[in-house]
Structures are given as structure tokens and as C-alpha cells.
Design a protein around this motif. Structure first.
Motif: not given
Length: 333
Positions: A158, A161, A175, A178, A182
Motif C-alpha cells: 500500500v 503504491v 499490486g 493493495i 488504495t
């Protein structure tokens, strides 16, 4: 599955091996590929001149990593210098990153890849910790924007990103870690995401026998369990999802397995969209991902309807023909 050997091994072998693998990808039905963290203009020229059967080939050149980041292949006990290899270059500081990005574009790169969180394959970086500073990421994103290109970031966490997308990154590779907040922020900014579910599944099943180290195997267990959930969160938030594999070394023959895993996560219609229109959106080429007027004219002709029998997408023997630029490049006959 050895980082330093992959980075510093003979480039002639890498190119010949890459040519073979590109041909195999085309036969499976992948008519355009993007090589993020590798490739060069020589391989692209060979593809463009038709020296061997291949998908269209887009490359970023070596990804950019901070010292001790995901692209740094050294363990904490290895006392050697490393600045660059075939897949990654270690670059720190705003000015040096600008110079590296400009060099990528000078030598034909389609886009720039940076490492903004820890990774499975690297040995000294926890998955959750963000990498590069905001100023460093902005410098690379600025260079890409002025060239009409984009920056894609290897990233899981998180924090990583958010740091990436707040500073100009427009695509996230992986990813897996996430959360829903997010994902919503990604969607609001128009950030795309490329899941790479095949890689974690393959490393879990085959990594140990191919020499993957214990540190990486432990990291892989964490991201494997959350990859499909991340796809669902991103899709629910409205993030444009693509399709990728990120298969290292001899794992490349698991390419079609990634399709089955993405179907398990988000269904066959959304997976088909990801592999066609979604990837075309990420690559920024309006000739890809459709069969309307002005398209390249690529198609995979299957023996069964994948909407009714999704397994035909991930099986080797279900392709009746592969068409690239209106020409049959692979068929049963």
C-alpha cells in the motif's frame, strides 16, 4: 533462478534464448508482448525484421532500482560492486535517474520501469517498505511524460503504491498487497494494474527445484495468497486491469497458467478484456486489442467458445490458428 547469473551472463545466450521464448509465446496466442525489466533495441530490430517468429516486441531496458532495492541482486553478505546488468540498473539520486531515463529513451525503450517496493526475487528488501523517494520518482515520471511515454512500477505494498501514483507512476506491476482504499485511489487517478499471478503459482510449485533461495520462497508465499484478492479489489474499484506473467527463467512455459488463475479471480469476460483492450490501454496503442477498422488484425481462433468453456484459453492444444497482422502465423495444419 540466480539473480547475478541472469544479470551478468552472456548477452548472446540471453538473446538466443529470448528468441526461442518469443516464438513459443506467439504460438500460444500472444501477438504483442511488453518486456518490463529487460530487452534492448537489438532484439526489437531482429523482431521487426522478421528474423524469427515473434510477437510484436516492446521493451523498457533494465529496470531502475535504488541501492539495496528490488533490482539489486546482491545479498547482504556479498561484497562485490554491482551497478547494472541485463535486467536492472542500480541508480540513486534525481540527476542520475534523469540521465538513466533519458538513456532508455535514446536507445528505443517503450516505457520506463522502476522498483518502488521490495520484491520476491531480491534478497535484502522487505516486501512492504517503499523504495525511492518522492523526488526521485517524480524525476523519472517527468522524463517519461515529456517523451509521451509512461512509468510502470514494480510494487506490492500500500505505501509503495501510494508513493508511486502520487508522484507520476501510471501503471503498477503486481499490486498484490493493495487494500480497497488504495484501489479506489488508483482508479480515481486512472492508474492501471498488471497482475502477474502465474509467477507466484509457478515459483511455489517449481521454484525450489530450480534453485530459488529460501528467502524468496518465503516472500512468495505471502504474495501468492493475496494476488487474486488484489485483482478483485482493483476491478471492484474500477481500475483498468491488464494481463502479465513475470515468469523468470525456465518457468516461462507456465504462461498460459496465468490465464486460468486470472479467470479464477475475476471471471472469463474480464480476463479476456484484460488480455485485449486492457493491455492495449496500458500500451497506449489504439491498433491493439480489437478487430475494428484500423486494428493490426490479430486474432486467436479457438476450437471452443471461451465464454462457455474458459479452460480453452489456458490449454496448449485448443488453438486452431493464431493470426498476426492479418496473416496466419501458427495453425494446426
Amino acid at each position: 533462478m540466480d539473480g547475478l547469473e541472469n544479470e551478468r551472463g552472456p548477452l548472446s545466450f540471453t538473446a538466443l534464448n529470448g528468441a526461442k521464448r518469443l516464438g513459443a509465446a506467439l504460438k500460444r496466442g500472444f501477438t504483442t508482448v511488453r518486456d518490463v525489466a529487460g530487452g534492448d533495441i537489438g532484439l526489437q530490430r531482429a523482431v521487426d525484421r522478421g528474423l524469427f517468429p515473434s510477437p510484436r516486441y516492446l521493451f523498457t531496458g533494465p529496470a531502475l532500482s535504488q541501492t539495496g532495492g528490488h533490482g539489486d541482486p546482491r545479498s547482504e553478505t556479498v561484497d562485490i560492486c554491482f551497478s547494472s546488468g541485463h535486467m536492472c540498473e542500480v541508480v540513486d539520486g534525481v540527476d542520475d535517474l534523469r540521465r538513466a531515463a533519458r538513456e532508455r529513451f535514446r536507445t528505443g525503450a517503450h516505457a520506463i520501469k522502476i522498483m518502488t517496493s521490495g520484491g520476491v526475487f531480491s534478497l535484502t528488501d522487505p516486501l512492504s517498505i517503499p523504495q525511492y523517494s518522492a523526488e526521485e520518482i517524480r524525476a523519472v515520471a517527468d522524463e517519461a511524460r515529456r517523451r509521451g511515454s509512461y512509468v510502470t512500477a514494480h510494487c506490492y505494498s500500500v505505501d509503495g503504491v501510494m508513493l508511486s501514483i502520487e508522484n507520476g507512476v501510471t501503471c503498477i506491476e503486481h499490486g498484490n498487497l493493495i487494500d480497497s482504499a488504495t484501489a479506489k485511489e488508483m482508479a480515481s487517478r486512472g492508474t492501471r494494474m498488471v497482475p502477474t499471478l502465474a509467477a507466484y503459482d509457478a515459483m511455489a510449485r517449481r521454484g525450489a527445484e530450480l534453485g530459488l533461495n529460501a528467502t524468496s520462497l518465503a516472500k512468495n508465499d505471502l504474495v501468492l495468497s493475496q494476488g487474486q484478492e488484489a485483482c478483485q479489489l482493483a476491478l471492484a474499484a474500477g481500475v483498468e486491469i491488464g494481463f502479465g506473467t513475470d515468469l523468470m527463467g525456465d518457468l516461462e512455459d507456465d504462461q498460459l497458467r496465468g490465464i486460468a488463475l486470472q479467470i479464477e479471480a475475476i471471471g472469463v469476460e474480464q480476463t479476456l478484456h484484460a488480455m485485449t483492450a486492457g493491455n492495449a490501454c496500458i500500451l497506449g496503442d489504439s491498433r491493439l486489442g480489437h478487430l475494428r477498422a484500423g486494428a493490426f488484425g490479430d486474432a486467436v481462433v479457438l476450437k471452443q467458445n471461451p465464454l462457455h468453456e474458459p479452460e480453452v484459453l489456458s490449454a496448449e492444444d485448443t488453438r486452431f490458428a493464431v493470426v498476426q497482422s492479418g496473416r496466419i502465423v501458427s495453425s494446426e495444419s
